[in-house]
Every structure is written in C-alpha cells, then in structure tokens.
Scaffold this active site. Structure first.
Site, PDB file in Angstrom:
ATOM      1  N   TRP A 153       0.812  -1.223   0.000  1.00 33.55           N
ATOM      2  CA  TRP A 153       0.000   0.000   0.000  1.00 33.55           C
ATOM      3  C   TRP A 153       0.843   1.269   0.000  1.00 33.55           C
ATOM      4  O   TRP A 153       0.327   2.351  -0.231  1.00 33.55           O
ATOM      5  CB  TRP A 153      -0.928   0.032   1.225  1.00 33.55           C
ATOM      6  CG  TRP A 153      -0.227  -0.274   2.521  1.00 33.55           C
ATOM      7  CD1 TRP A 153      -0.194  -1.477   3.166  1.00 33.55           C
ATOM      8  CD2 TRP A 153       0.591   0.618   3.301  1.00 33.55           C
ATOM      9  NE1 TRP A 153       0.600  -1.395   4.291  1.00 33.55           N
ATOM     10  CE2 TRP A 153       1.086  -0.119   4.403  1.00 33.55           C
ATOM     11  CE3 TRP A 153       0.945   1.962   3.178  1.00 33.55           C
ATOM     12  CZ2 TRP A 153       1.918   0.445   5.371  1.00 33.55           C
ATOM     13  CZ3 TRP A 153       1.785   2.525   4.139  1.00 33.55           C
ATOM     14  CH2 TRP A 153       2.256   1.763   5.216  1.00 33.55           C
ATOM     15  N   GLY A 231       6.660  -6.227  -0.496  1.00 38.19           N
ATOM     16  CA  GLY A 231       5.936  -6.160   0.776  1.00 38.19           C
ATOM     17  C   GLY A 231       6.868  -6.506   1.911  1.00 38.19           C
ATOM     18  O   GLY A 231       8.095  -6.357   1.789  1.00 38.19           O
ATOM     19  N   GLU A 253      10.949  -7.950  -3.292  1.00 44.71           N
ATOM     20  CA  GLU A 253      11.348  -6.622  -2.799  1.00 44.71           C
ATOM     21  C   GLU A 253      10.766  -6.507  -1.399  1.00 44.71           C
ATOM     22  O   GLU A 253       9.563  -6.280  -1.245  1.00 44.71           O
ATOM     23  CB  GLU A 253      10.791  -5.518  -3.710  1.00 44.71           C
ATOM     24  CG  GLU A 253      11.335  -5.550  -5.125  1.00 44.71           C
ATOM     25  CD  GLU A 253      12.779  -5.072  -5.227  1.00 44.71           C
ATOM     26  OE1 GLU A 253      13.310  -4.544  -4.234  1.00 44.71           O
ATOM     27  OE2 GLU A 253      13.362  -5.246  -6.306  1.00 44.71           O
ATOM     28  N   ARG A 281      10.462  11.434   2.982  1.00 50.14           N
ATOM     29  CA  ARG A 281       9.750  11.170   1.743  1.00 50.14           C
ATOM     30  C   ARG A 281       8.639  10.176   2.050  1.00 50.14           C
ATOM     31  O   ARG A 281       8.848   9.203   2.783  1.00 50.14           O
ATOM     32  CB  ARG A 281      10.713  10.578   0.712  1.00 50.14           C
ATOM     33  CG  ARG A 281      10.158  10.559  -0.689  1.00 50.14           C
ATOM     34  CD  ARG A 281      11.270  10.235  -1.662  1.00 50.14           C
ATOM     35  NE  ARG A 281      11.649   8.837  -1.573  1.00 50.14           N
ATOM     36  CZ  ARG A 281      11.250   7.892  -2.432  1.00 50.14           C
ATOM     37  NH1 ARG A 281      10.494   8.211  -3.454  1.00 50.14           N
ATOM     38  NH2 ARG A 281      11.629   6.639  -2.292  1.00 50.14           N
TER      39      ARG A 281
HETATM   40  P1  NAD Z   1       2.557  -6.772   3.469  1.00 47.32           P
HETATM   41  O1  NAD Z   1       3.632  -7.798   3.346  1.00 47.32           O
HETATM   42  O2  NAD Z   1       1.655  -6.845   4.626  1.00 47.32           O
HETATM   43  O3  NAD Z   1       1.618  -6.818   2.184  1.00 47.32           O
HETATM   44  C1  NAD Z   1       2.147  -6.742   0.881  1.00 47.32           C
HETATM   45  C2  NAD Z   1       1.193  -7.438  -0.077  1.00 47.32           C
HETATM   46  O4  NAD Z   1       1.112  -8.817   0.260  1.00 47.32           O
HETATM   47  C3  NAD Z   1      -0.236  -6.888  -0.024  1.00 47.32           C
HETATM   48  O5  NAD Z   1      -0.776  -6.930  -1.324  1.00 47.32           O
HETATM   49  C4  NAD Z   1      -0.938  -7.905   0.867  1.00 47.32           C
HETATM   50  O6  NAD Z   1      -2.324  -7.988   0.621  1.00 47.32           O
HETATM   51  C5  NAD Z   1      -0.238  -9.185   0.447  1.00 47.32           C
HETATM   52  N1  NAD Z   1      -0.316 -10.249   1.440  1.00 47.32           N
HETATM   53  C6  NAD Z   1      -0.410 -10.117   2.790  1.00 47.32           C
HETATM   54  N2  NAD Z   1      -0.462 -11.346   3.353  1.00 47.32           N
HETATM   55  C7  NAD Z   1      -0.380 -12.241   2.347  1.00 47.32           C
HETATM   56  C8  NAD Z   1      -0.368 -13.668   2.295  1.00 47.32           C
HETATM   57  N3  NAD Z   1      -0.442 -14.411   3.391  1.00 47.32           N
HETATM   58  N4  NAD Z   1      -0.265 -14.260   1.095  1.00 47.32           N
HETATM   59  C9  NAD Z   1      -0.178 -13.532  -0.018  1.00 47.32           C
HETATM   60  N5  NAD Z   1      -0.178 -12.182  -0.050  1.00 47.32           N
HETATM   61  C10 NAD Z   1      -0.280 -11.548   1.133  1.00 47.32           C
HETATM   62  O7  NAD Z   1       3.288  -5.361   3.344  1.00 47.32           O
HETATM   63  P2  NAD Z   1       2.643  -3.899   3.446  1.00 47.32           P
HETATM   64  O8  NAD Z   1       2.374  -3.633   4.882  1.00 47.32           O
HETATM   65  O9  NAD Z   1       1.554  -3.744   2.457  1.00 47.32           O
HETATM   66  O10 NAD Z   1       3.867  -3.002   2.935  1.00 47.32           O
HETATM   67  C11 NAD Z   1       4.870  -2.569   3.751  1.00 47.32           C
HETATM   68  C12 NAD Z   1       6.107  -3.445   3.590  1.00 47.32           C
HETATM   69  O11 NAD Z   1       6.501  -3.459   2.223  1.00 47.32           O
HETATM   70  C13 NAD Z   1       7.293  -2.882   4.340  1.00 47.32           C
HETATM   71  O12 NAD Z   1       7.978  -3.922   4.985  1.00 47.32           O
HETATM   72  C14 NAD Z   1       8.170  -2.283   3.235  1.00 47.32           C
HETATM   73  O13 NAD Z   1       9.526  -2.211   3.532  1.00 47.32           O
HETATM   74  C15 NAD Z   1       7.897  -3.205   2.112  1.00 47.32           C
HETATM   75  N6  NAD Z   1       8.213  -2.546   0.847  1.00 47.32           N
HETATM   76  C16 NAD Z   1       9.324  -2.940   0.179  1.00 47.32           C
HETATM   77  C17 NAD Z   1       9.677  -2.307  -1.010  1.00 47.32           C
HETATM   78  C18 NAD Z   1      10.897  -2.734  -1.762  1.00 47.32           C
HETATM   79  O14 NAD Z   1      11.006  -2.361  -2.930  1.00 47.32           O
HETATM   80  N7  NAD Z   1      11.804  -3.491  -1.186  1.00 47.32           N
HETATM   81  C19 NAD Z   1       8.885  -1.288  -1.521  1.00 47.32           C
HETATM   82  C20 NAD Z   1       7.754  -0.895  -0.807  1.00 47.32           C
HETATM   83  C21 NAD Z   1       7.426  -1.557   0.380  1.00 47.32           C
END
Ligand code: NAD
Length: 478
Positions: A153, A231, A253, A281
C-alpha cells in the site's frame, strides 16, 4: 478529491466485473476515516479466471513484436503523464500521503512505462564461441510466462508500475494483486492500460479476500511461472516457501532498515537536506526510509538543531490540502505501531527532541526526532515506517560501519561526508543501494533491490526486464 468515480471491480480478460460471489470490501480515506468506495472482493474462482485469461493471452502476447509491446507501454506513459493529477488524488485519498509525495509518485510511476517501453525493444541476446572450438553458443531470452504481481500500500502506483511495465515489455501476461488498503490506484492504472488498448487477458486485476488461500491457489497453478512480490519480509518468506513447491521464479522486494551515516567533515547543508529526503519522503512510509541515523559526535549537536528546524517546517494534515507536507499514515493500526515504537524507544532511554504522539490524532503522527537512541534498541532494529528520525551518536567511523552493517536487512543505505571518504565507506556497506551525499536514490533507470533479507532480484534499470525472462542457450555446430 471529489467523490471517487473510477473502477471498483475486478478486471479479468479485458472486462470489469464484480466478484463471483458478490462480496465487496470498504476502502477508507485514512485522513477522514470516511468510506471512499466499496471494492469487489475476488473469490477463488475469480482468481482462477484471471489466471485462465492470462494463460490464454500469453502465446499471442509473447509473440507480439517488441515494437508493438513498446508502443503500448509508451501510450500508457503518455496517458499516465496526462492523468498524473487524477492518479495523485486517488493515491492521496486511499493512502493518506501528502500531495507533494503523491504527485511525485504519479510521475515516477509513469516513468517506468517510458523506461520499459524503451527496454522492450532492447532485450539482449548473445553469440559466443566455445573455448574448445566444437560449437557456437547462442544465448536468447524468452518470456517467462504468466506472472503474479503482488504490491503493497505504501507506493500503490509506483510498485504496480515497476512490475507491470517490465513484465509486459518482456512479453509476459500478468495478474496484479494490490494491497486491499489501496485497490483504487491499481484499478485506475489498469483502466489506463485498458484505454491504451492492452489486449484482453494480458493484464488482470484481482483483490481476493481472504488473500492467503487465493495466492496459494494461484501459485499452485502450473501456468503461473513467476511471482514478483513487494511487501514485508515476513509475508515474503511465506511466499518464497509456497513458490518452492512448484519452483516458481521469484523476485522479492522486501523490508528495509536503512542506516544513514553522517561522517566527520560532512557538509551539513547537504547532510540535512539528504536526511530530510531520506527520512520524510512519503511520510517515512518507505522501504528505503532512513531508519537508523548515525551522526558523528563532532556534528551531533548542530545536526540535531538544524534537523529540528527543518522538521518544524512540515505541515501535518490531509493531503487533499495540497500545501500540507506531511499526510496521514495508511491506517490507525500503522499509526499506533509508530506511536508504540516511539514509546518503547523512550522506555529504552531515548529522548524526544520534537513531536511524539501527544500532538497527533486519527491516522496522523507528527514529524518526530529522537536522540540518544541506542544501537540495537527496538526502534533501531525495527522498520519504523513513519515520520520518526531516530538518532544515534557515535565516536568512531569503524564502529559506525559495524553498526550500519549489523542488520538482517540490506535494501538501502545513505552516507554523507567528504566525497572520497563517503564513497570508500559506501563500498563497504552491505546494502543493495547506497545514496552518497544524496537522500533520494530511486530511479527507473537504476537497479532497485536489496541484499540479505531485503530481497532477491532487481526492479528497474536494465536488470528489471530480465526478471521476467528466461535465458535459453542454443548449442550450434561449429
Ligand atoms: P505486506 O507484506 O503486509 O503486504 C504486501 C502485499 O502482500 C499486499 O498486497 C498484501 O495484501 C499481500 N499479502 C499479505 N499477506 C499475504 C499472504 N499471506 N499471502 C499472499 N499475499 C499476502 O506489506 P505492506 O504492509 O503492504 O507493505 C509494507 C512493507 O513493504 C514494508 O515492509 C516495506 O519495507 C515493504 N516494501 C518494500 C519495497 C521494496 O522495494 N523493497 C517497496 C515498498 C514496500
């Protein structure tokens, strides 16, 4: 934003449609708590239909001349650039970020379509002789297949663009699964692809509820050959395990815990401007955000005073007021997580220089500075994901290097100092990306990604398209 009027359904095989069982889920504006839209929840059969559509479209899309694929991506770039303000308004509405962050994200997202429009026609191949002289070696690349793209998100447009554009450039068809907090941005981008005349089935959008079993079932489908996930490391680990069952190719990522190191002799004008960028940012909700700020004792007091001045200039409030420079966090849960980290930090000996929870309400959290943070403390070893600068004072540069590398994460890092010292320090950092006297590193032309538990693979640059290609070697007679 005036009322949201874009799509709120699934996009499968070139058509918008409700989920098979008619369920919907609410999308909220974190700045007001108000309902923005009621979005279609995908059932398992919708996800299967999306994979069917992507599977059926793959043979013809992968055989489409690269120039045609390129021109489609170029049209998306142009549409997205023309619609940047609308896209930014949707991002603000469902994510809560400030307008300046949202408009930058909208334009940055468009740039991925431009970059990969240019890369689509430059997929590399190679001819080599063999040392034994008995054969000729031809190396080609083939589209990997149906690709499942899962996005978070925090950058709802950029993360989708950074995956869809290279996948399509490489001839792959995709099923996009955005975060359930921010499906409207994803739907708007898919609608732009639709308007750019993407063939039916090449791009599909699903928003399954619950998410876990739906993703598992798609990963179990023999037609899905690629998972590109952005994520948290926690969910990434689970998906790596699930992908192992069918040896699905993965690009990951994941989370970060970026160190930012201010070396002795650093130009504080540059270091402060860079720290503000690297920390604030996106309101701090960035995987690249400076999470651990190590400042040399000789500069510590002045650094704190000047950073405080700059943080005081942030105006906290809804992104719908475009002059606000610090928006809401995406949800109450995320906001409470940040507040709890600050409380814990104080309990572990840190001092609040500016901000703290008292000055906030709803999903808002103010620009906050902590000093006296201990290396290895909770806030120093947890991804903060909010507008909190946690500052550690250090005396010895070698110690700073050890502390910077003392993490299971290695996505991004920043170093400020006299250029020679800073570059030498940067080479010794265990980090996929390092900003040297710069606080912003993301660029569609650069390979974005991390080492250690921050991920696998790279997005953007020349490398990004390779994630969606398989290498094939042809052995020819000499
Ligand atoms: P999240 O891992 O909770 O969710 C990411 C995605 O995975 C969402 O679409 C979510 O619905 C899905 N998801 C959640 N549980 C799942 C499951 N059991 N099976 C399959 N899909 C599932 O992460 P978030 O809270 O949305 O985002 C924040 C995280 O993302 C932070 O840790 C951040 O560092 C990371 N992030 C990394 C990068 C990168 O390029 N390395 C970029 C942006 C964000």
């Amino acid at each position: 934003m005036t009322a949201y009027e874009g799509p709120t359904d699934l996009f499968i095989n070139g058509a918008w449609r409700a989920g098979a069982d008619g369920r919907r889920f609410p999308v909220l504006d974190p700045a007001t708590g108000k309902l923005l839209a009621s979005f279609a929840a995908a059932a398992l059969e919708d996800c299967e239909a999306a994979v069917d559509a992507a599977g059926d479209a793959f043979p013809s899309w992968s055989a489409t001349p690269p120039r045609e694929r390129s021109e489609l991506l170029r049209r998306v770039f142009e549409l997205m650039t023309a619609e940047a303000e609308t896209l930014a308004a949707i991002i603000v509405a469902e994510n809560g970020k400030a307008w300046p962050d949202a408009i930058v994200e909208a334009k940055y997202s468009a740039e991925f379509f431009r970059w990969f429009a240019e890369e689509a026609v430059r997929i590399p191949g190679e001819y080599r002789g063999s040392p034994s002289g008995d054969k000729r070696i031809v190396v080609t690349h083939q589209s990997i297949g149906v690709s499942l793209l899962i996005t978070p998100w925090n950058f709802p447009a950029a993360m989708a663009a950074r995956k869809i554009a290279p996948a399509l450039a490489a001839g792959c068809t995709v099923v996009l699964k955005p975060a359930s907090e921010t499906p409207l941005t994803a739907a708007f981008i898919v609608e732009l692809l639709n308007r750019a005349r993407v063939p039916a089935g090449v791009v599909n959008l699903v928003t399954p509820k619950p998410v876990g079993p739906a993703v598992e079932s798609m990963l179990a489908d023999a037609r899905v050959r690629k998972l590109s996930f952005t994520g948290s490391t926690e969910v990434g680990r689970q998906l790596l395990a699930s992908s192992a069952r069918r040896v699905v190719s993965t690009s990951m990522e994941l989370g970060g815990n970026a160190p930012l190191v201010v070396l002795p002799g650093a130009d504080l004008d540059v270091a402060i401007a860079g720290t503000v960028d690297a920390k604030m940012r996106n309101g701090g909700s960035a995987c690249t955000a400076a999470n651990r700020i190590y400042v040399h004792a000789s500069l510590h007091e002045e650094f704190l005073a000047r950073l405080t001045d700059r943080f005081l200039a942030f105006t906290l409030g809804p992104g719908s007021t475009r002059s606000n420079t610090l928006g809401a966090l995406v949800s109450q849960r995320e906001r409470d997580k940040v507040a709890e980290l600050v409380e814990t930090a104080v309990g572990e000996g840190a001092t609040i220089v500016l901000g703290g929870a008292d000055e906030s309400s709803g999903c808002f959290y103010p620009a906050t500075i902590l000093k006296g943070v201990a290396h290895g403390s909770t806030i120093n070893s947890t991804e903060i994901f909010g507008p909190v600068a946690a500052i550690v004072r250090y005396d010895d540069v070698e110690d700073a290097l050890l502390m910077a590398n003392d993490s299971e994460f290695g996505l991004s890092a920043y170093v400020f100092g006299p250029e020679g010292d800073a570059v030498r320090f940067a080479f010794r950092l265990q980090s996929g990306m390092v900003g040297v006297n710069r606080g912003v590193i993301s660029d569609p032309a650069a390979p974005f990604g991390g080492v250690k538990q921050s991920g696998l693979g790279r997005e953007g640059g020349f490398e990004g398209i390779l994630e969606f290609l398989e290498t094939q070697y042809l052995s020819l007679p000499a």
